[in-house]
Structures are given as structure tokens and as C-alpha cells.
Write a protein that holds these residues in place. Sequence first.
Motif, PDB file in Angstrom:
ATOM      1  N   GLU A   1       0.867  -1.178   0.000  1.00 23.16           N
ATOM      2  CA  GLU A   1       0.000   0.000   0.000  1.00 23.16           C
ATOM      3  C   GLU A   1       0.902   1.227   0.000  1.00 23.16           C
ATOM      4  N   VAL A   2       0.712   2.123  -0.995  1.00 25.14           N
ATOM      5  CA  VAL A   2       1.637   3.240  -1.198  1.00 25.14           C
ATOM      6  C   VAL A   2       0.868   4.537  -1.454  1.00 25.14           C
ATOM      7  N   PRO A   3       1.525   5.702  -1.231  1.00 19.56           N
ATOM      8  CA  PRO A   3       0.852   6.989  -1.431  1.00 19.56           C
ATOM      9  C   PRO A   3       0.938   7.533  -2.850  1.00 19.56           C
ATOM     10  N   ALA A   4       1.853   7.016  -3.681  1.00 20.64           N
ATOM     11  CA  ALA A   4       2.059   7.580  -5.019  1.00 20.64           C
ATOM     12  C   ALA A   4       2.766   6.552  -5.893  1.00 20.64           C
ATOM     13  N   ARG A   5       2.835   6.837  -7.190  1.00 26.10           N
ATOM     14  CA  ARG A   5       3.464   5.904  -8.127  1.00 26.10           C
ATOM     15  C   ARG A   5       4.982   5.932  -8.053  1.00 26.10           C
TER      16      ARG A   5
ATOM     17  N   PRO B   1      -5.619  16.091 -19.387  1.00 18.78           N
ATOM     18  CA  PRO B   1      -7.003  15.602 -19.380  1.00 18.78           C
ATOM     19  C   PRO B   1      -7.681  15.867 -18.048  1.00 18.78           C
ATOM     20  N   ALA B   2      -8.957  15.546 -17.975  1.00 19.74           N
ATOM     21  CA  ALA B   2      -9.748  15.926 -16.802  1.00 19.74           C
ATOM     22  C   ALA B   2      -9.153  15.410 -15.501  1.00 19.74           C
ATOM     23  N   GLU B   3      -8.616  14.184 -15.514  1.00 16.99           N
ATOM     24  CA  GLU B   3      -8.112  13.601 -14.266  1.00 16.99           C
ATOM     25  C   GLU B   3      -6.824  14.250 -13.793  1.00 16.99           C
ATOM     26  N   LEU B   4      -6.162  15.014 -14.673  1.00 18.22           N
ATOM     27  CA  LEU B   4      -4.915  15.687 -14.294  1.00 18.22           C
ATOM     28  C   LEU B   4      -5.045  17.206 -14.246  1.00 18.22           C
ATOM     29  N   ALA B   5      -6.166  17.730 -14.701  1.00 14.75           N
ATOM     30  CA  ALA B   5      -6.348  19.182 -14.749  1.00 14.75           C
ATOM     31  C   ALA B   5      -6.198  19.789 -13.357  1.00 14.75           C
ATOM     32  N   GLY B   6      -5.469  20.891 -13.289  1.00 11.04           N
ATOM     33  CA  GLY B   6      -5.245  21.577 -12.022  1.00 11.04           C
ATOM     34  C   GLY B   6      -3.964  21.184 -11.325  1.00 11.04           C
ATOM     35  N   ARG B   7      -3.344  20.081 -11.735  1.00 11.23           N
ATOM     36  CA  ARG B   7      -2.086  19.676 -11.112  1.00 11.23           C
ATOM     37  C   ARG B   7      -0.912  20.352 -11.832  1.00 11.23           C
ATOM     38  N   TRP B   8       0.242  20.349 -11.175  1.00 12.56           N
ATOM     39  CA  TRP B   8       1.382  21.119 -11.655  1.00 12.56           C
ATOM     40  C   TRP B   8       2.470  20.212 -12.208  1.00 12.56           C
ATOM     41  N   GLU B   9       3.205  20.761 -13.176  1.00 13.41           N
ATOM     42  CA  GLU B   9       4.290  20.032 -13.806  1.00 13.41           C
ATOM     43  C   GLU B   9       5.335  21.017 -14.308  1.00 13.41           C
ATOM     44  N   LEU B  10       6.451  20.476 -14.775  1.00 13.19           N
ATOM     45  CA  LEU B  10       7.453  21.275 -15.471  1.00 13.19           C
ATOM     46  C   LEU B  10       7.145  21.228 -16.965  1.00 13.19           C
ATOM     47  N   PRO B  11       7.362  22.317 -17.691  1.00  9.60           N
ATOM     48  CA  PRO B  11       7.097  22.289 -19.128  1.00  9.60           C
ATOM     49  C   PRO B  11       8.026  21.323 -19.845  1.00  9.60           C
ATOM     50  N   GLY B  12       7.552  20.798 -20.974  1.00  9.89           N
ATOM     51  CA  GLY B  12       8.373  19.875 -21.753  1.00  9.89           C
ATOM     52  C   GLY B  12       7.514  18.992 -22.620  1.00  9.89           C
ATOM     53  N   GLY B  13       8.099  17.910 -23.110  1.00  8.08           N
ATOM     54  CA  GLY B  13       7.372  17.001 -23.988  1.00  8.08           C
ATOM     55  C   GLY B  13       8.263  15.899 -24.510  1.00  8.08           C
ATOM     56  N   GLY B  14       7.773  15.176 -25.514  1.00  3.13           N
ATOM     57  CA  GLY B  14       8.472  14.019 -26.037  1.00  3.13           C
ATOM     58  C   GLY B  14       9.652  14.367 -26.932  1.00  3.13           C
TER      59      GLY B  14
ATOM     60  N   LEU C   1       2.961  22.576  -3.879  1.00  5.29           N
ATOM     61  CA  LEU C   1       2.167  22.468  -5.099  1.00  5.29           C
ATOM     62  C   LEU C   1       1.599  21.057  -5.264  1.00  5.29           C
ATOM     63  N   GLY C   2       0.468  20.962  -5.922  1.00  4.19           N
ATOM     64  CA  GLY C   2      -0.128  19.664  -6.221  1.00  4.19           C
ATOM     65  C   GLY C   2       0.468  19.092  -7.500  1.00  4.19           C
ATOM     66  N   TRP C   3       1.658  18.534  -7.385  1.00  3.26           N
ATOM     67  CA  TRP C   3       2.399  18.063  -8.549  1.00  3.26           C
ATOM     68  C   TRP C   3       1.812  16.783  -9.134  1.00  3.26           C
ATOM     69  N   LEU C   4       2.046  16.569 -10.429  1.00  4.57           N
ATOM     70  CA  LEU C   4       1.902  15.240 -10.992  1.00  4.57           C
ATOM     71  C   LEU C   4       2.897  14.322 -10.300  1.00  4.57           C
ATOM     72  N   ASP C   5       2.581  13.025 -10.243  1.00  8.75           N
ATOM     73  CA  ASP C   5       3.430  12.094  -9.494  1.00  8.75           C
ATOM     74  C   ASP C   5       4.885  12.127  -9.958  1.00  8.75           C
ATOM     75  N   ALA C   6       5.116  12.164 -11.272  1.00 13.40           N
ATOM     76  CA  ALA C   6       6.487  12.118 -11.771  1.00 13.40           C
ATOM     77  C   ALA C   6       7.258  13.372 -11.376  1.00 13.40           C
ATOM     78  N   ASP C   7       6.643  14.550 -11.509  1.00 11.28           N
ATOM     79  CA  ASP C   7       7.331  15.796 -11.156  1.00 11.28           C
ATOM     80  C   ASP C   7       7.525  15.904  -9.641  1.00 11.28           C
ATOM     81  N   ARG C   8       6.579  15.368  -8.876  1.00 13.60           N
ATOM     82  CA  ARG C   8       6.724  15.332  -7.410  1.00 13.60           C
ATOM     83  C   ARG C   8       8.010  14.633  -7.013  1.00 13.60           C
ATOM     84  N   ALA C   9       8.450  13.685  -7.829  1.00 17.20           N
ATOM     85  CA  ALA C   9       9.625  12.890  -7.494  1.00 17.20           C
ATOM     86  C   ALA C   9      10.927  13.673  -7.569  1.00 17.20           C
ATOM     87  N   VAL C  10      10.911  14.904  -8.111  1.00 17.42           N
ATOM     88  CA  VAL C  10      12.139  15.712  -8.134  1.00 17.42           C
ATOM     89  C   VAL C  10      11.993  16.984  -7.296  1.00 17.42           C
ATOM     90  N   VAL C  11      10.989  17.043  -6.423  1.00 13.52           N
ATOM     91  CA  VAL C  11      10.788  18.238  -5.606  1.00 13.52           C
ATOM     92  C   VAL C  11      12.028  18.549  -4.762  1.00 13.52           C
TER      93      VAL C  11
END
Length: 292
Positions: free
Chosen positions: A39-43, A169-182, A273-283
Amino acid sequence: MPVLSLEDHVDGPPRLVAGVLRETGPAATALARAGARLEVPARLLVAGDEVRVAAAGGLLGVRTRIIRAGTDGLCSERAAGPLRTLSHATRVTLEGAGSRVRDELAWTAPLGAPGRISDPVLRRRGRRLLEARRDVLAERVAELRQAPVVVGAAIVRDGRLLVAQRSYPAELAGRWELPGGGVEPGETEAAALVRECVEELGARIVVEPRPGADPRIGTDTRNGTDTRIGTDLPIGRRVLRIHTARLVPGSPEPQAREHRSLRWVGAHEVAGLGWLDADRAVVAELRALLRP
């Protein structure tokens, strides 16, 4: 205090191996193979997270707290449970073209000398767990070695970091991230970030080494510099890598072309901030980047 250790070579770079160690999906798979449930709090785990391993008593009926999660591995200690002490440290070091991974599990049984009668049972369960974890780690690293790469930009100006709020998308709207892409085929990670920031922000950036970076461990072999912070960050079938950057003099001010909003935040604001899980990992690395 009984100590179990397991050491092996993994065919993957240390930053990828260390990133997979933080991923809770493979950890849950390994525990399931050993007859336990996670049982874990995040990915992706960060220091301070608490993890509960549920099983029938003994070594596996515990809650542990992550005390370190970084490029050199993952460490945890007992937070609650029947054992008096429990620690688990996984160290990752460069070995040839891959990584050397050393697992060490140590515990103190309850009830003093009478409790030590349980040590052989705990040792068997611990060995089974470490072996399952070793196998799952190797499988996941092999899966991600050639995975598509997504890059994120830690853009700093005057001691503040640019962050972007998702609009979809709707399930991620409002959360924070760093800009970027593929990263596109044939494109370097630095070039991908420059292109993505023009498209997303209308701004021009340059990817550059962070203060105190070690030029010997660069991720872009064309320029031989280390612009990375943190581990690789598994996101499904892709891998996210964060690079440090700054605005080019004369660049237009960043605009939220694809995001709900943008903000420049200081070190004291980053963790809240309410980060996306991946970005939270570099806080932790982002806060260190912003400190004078």
C-alpha cells in the motif's frame, strides 16, 4: 542484528535503475511474488513517504518510511510494526555499461532473546522478497532501456522556478508540472526541450548545467555536460528526464499556450504544489536548485 544482503549486476544505467527502484508498481509485483501486498501513497516514492506491507505477521507485517530516494538508490526504515528495528537499503553504482545493485535488509526481532527464535523464518521470507525484487527490477529496467523519452525543463530565473498547471485531461487538470514534452527520433534531449518550450510557452530557452554539475556524467554526449537533476522517472512505457535551463536573453515572457496557468515559485513554495506524481519525485532536487 541479522543482516541479509544480495548483490547483482543490472543491464541499465544507474539513473534508470534508481528510478525504477522508486516505482511502486514493480515493487508491488515483487511483493506479490513473495506473498505480500503493498500500500503506497504515489506511483513514485520520495523521502518521507510511508509504505505499508501487509502479510501474515513477521517481517512483512510492517510500515516503513522512505528516508532517501535518489540517484544512488533507495533507503527505508521501520515506522511501525512488530519488529523492533527494520532497515532496507538499496545502493546503485556504475559498473561497466550497467549498474551494480546491492540490497541490504536488517532487523531486530521483538521480545529480545526469546524473539530471536523467529529469525530463521524472517531470514527465509526476507531472502524470498529480495530475490523477487531483484528479478522484477531487472525485468522493468530491460523494458525501459529503449523506451521513448519525455523531457522536462527546470527553468530558473532570479532564484525562482517556472511551473505549469495542467488544463487536460480531466483527471490531471489543475495539477502542476514542469514544461516539456516528447523527444522526437533523431533529436537530442536538449533540442527537444528548446522546441517544446517554443511551442508550449512561446519562449526561448537554453539547456545548461546546473550549479556544481559533474561534467563526467553528462546525458548528452554531444556536449559532455550534466544538465540533469534526479533519477530517470518511469511513466508507464516512457521515461521522463528533467534538465536545468534558463531563458535566453531577449526571450518573450513565457505564456500559458497549452496550460491553465504559469507561475514563478520560490524554494519555499515548491513542496506545497499539487504536482503530478512524476514531477513530485524531483521536488527535493528542485528545492536544492533554488537555494542560494
